[in-house]
Design an enzyme around this catalytic site. Structure first.
Site, PDB file in Angstrom:
ATOM      1  N   LEU A  95     -63.708  13.793  14.139  1.00  0.00           N
ATOM      2  CA  LEU A  95     -64.640  13.099  13.063  1.00  0.00           C
ATOM      3  C   LEU A  95     -65.771  12.157  13.725  1.00  0.00           C
ATOM      4  O   LEU A  95     -66.514  11.486  13.081  1.00  0.00           O
ATOM      5  CB  LEU A  95     -63.692  12.200  12.125  1.00  0.00           C
ATOM      6  N   ASP A 136     -56.573   9.669  38.550  1.00  0.00           N
ATOM      7  CA  ASP A 136     -56.265  11.041  39.021  1.00  0.00           C
ATOM      8  C   ASP A 136     -56.569  11.342  40.450  1.00  0.00           C
ATOM      9  O   ASP A 136     -55.769  11.763  41.265  1.00  0.00           O
ATOM     10  CB  ASP A 136     -57.116  11.848  38.274  1.00  0.00           C
TER      11      ASP A 136
END
Length: 161
Positions: free
Chosen positions: A75, A128
């Site tokens: 959206l 990460d």
């Protein structure tokens, strides 16, 4: 309290129609912190990480994420961002990296989600790149710092650190 704009009268999620809104300059800033062991932070500061420049990689990831927010969050409108900035600062006294993002455009809808996505993905990128040396890194305080423009007016978060 305002109504949820992404829910229609039938209670269904929908994309807000912004076609009748006036364009204005809109800006949002967001932050996140990545907390780690002092030696992990020092490795980033020294540039001795075997994967390369952690800050440069996180900065690019955050910028790219802001540009692709509409693909990640249902959206959200695709936006023509005029500026995305991601700043990373090592804070050795707190064993953390402070990430701050800024997004700006002239358009019909705000850029809060883009700023939050930039800060979040920059933080995830640091995790990460560093998870091989420390798995218990903590990402915290991801939040909107400020917004300006649009009919809902300006917002400034209360300082908490």
């Amino acid at each position: 309290m305002s109504q949820l704009t992404h829910i229609n009268a039938a209670g269904e999620a929908h994309m807000v129609d912004v076609s009748t809104k006036q364009e204005s300059v809109r800006e949002a800033r967001a932050q996140a912190f990545v907390v780690m062991l002092p030696q992990t932070l020092q490795m980033i500061i020294d540039g001795s990480h075997h994967k390369g420049d952690v800050f440069a990689t996180a900065r690019i990831a955050g910028i790219q994420a802001a540009k692709r927010t509409w693909e990640l969050i249902p959206l959200c409108h695709p936006l023509l961002l005029s500026k995305v900035e991601v700043t990373l600062v090592a804070e050795p006294a707190h064993h953390r990296v402070r990430i701050e993002s800024l997004c700006r455009l002239s358009g019909k809808t705000g850029v809060e989600m883009e700023a939050l996505t930039a800060a979040s993905v920059a933080a995830l990128t640091i995790y990460d790149m560093c998870k091989a040396v420390q798995k218990d890194i903590v990402i915290e305080q991801c939040r909107l710092l400020s917004k300006s423009g649009g009919k809902s007016g300006d917002f400034q978060a209360v300082a908490n650190d």
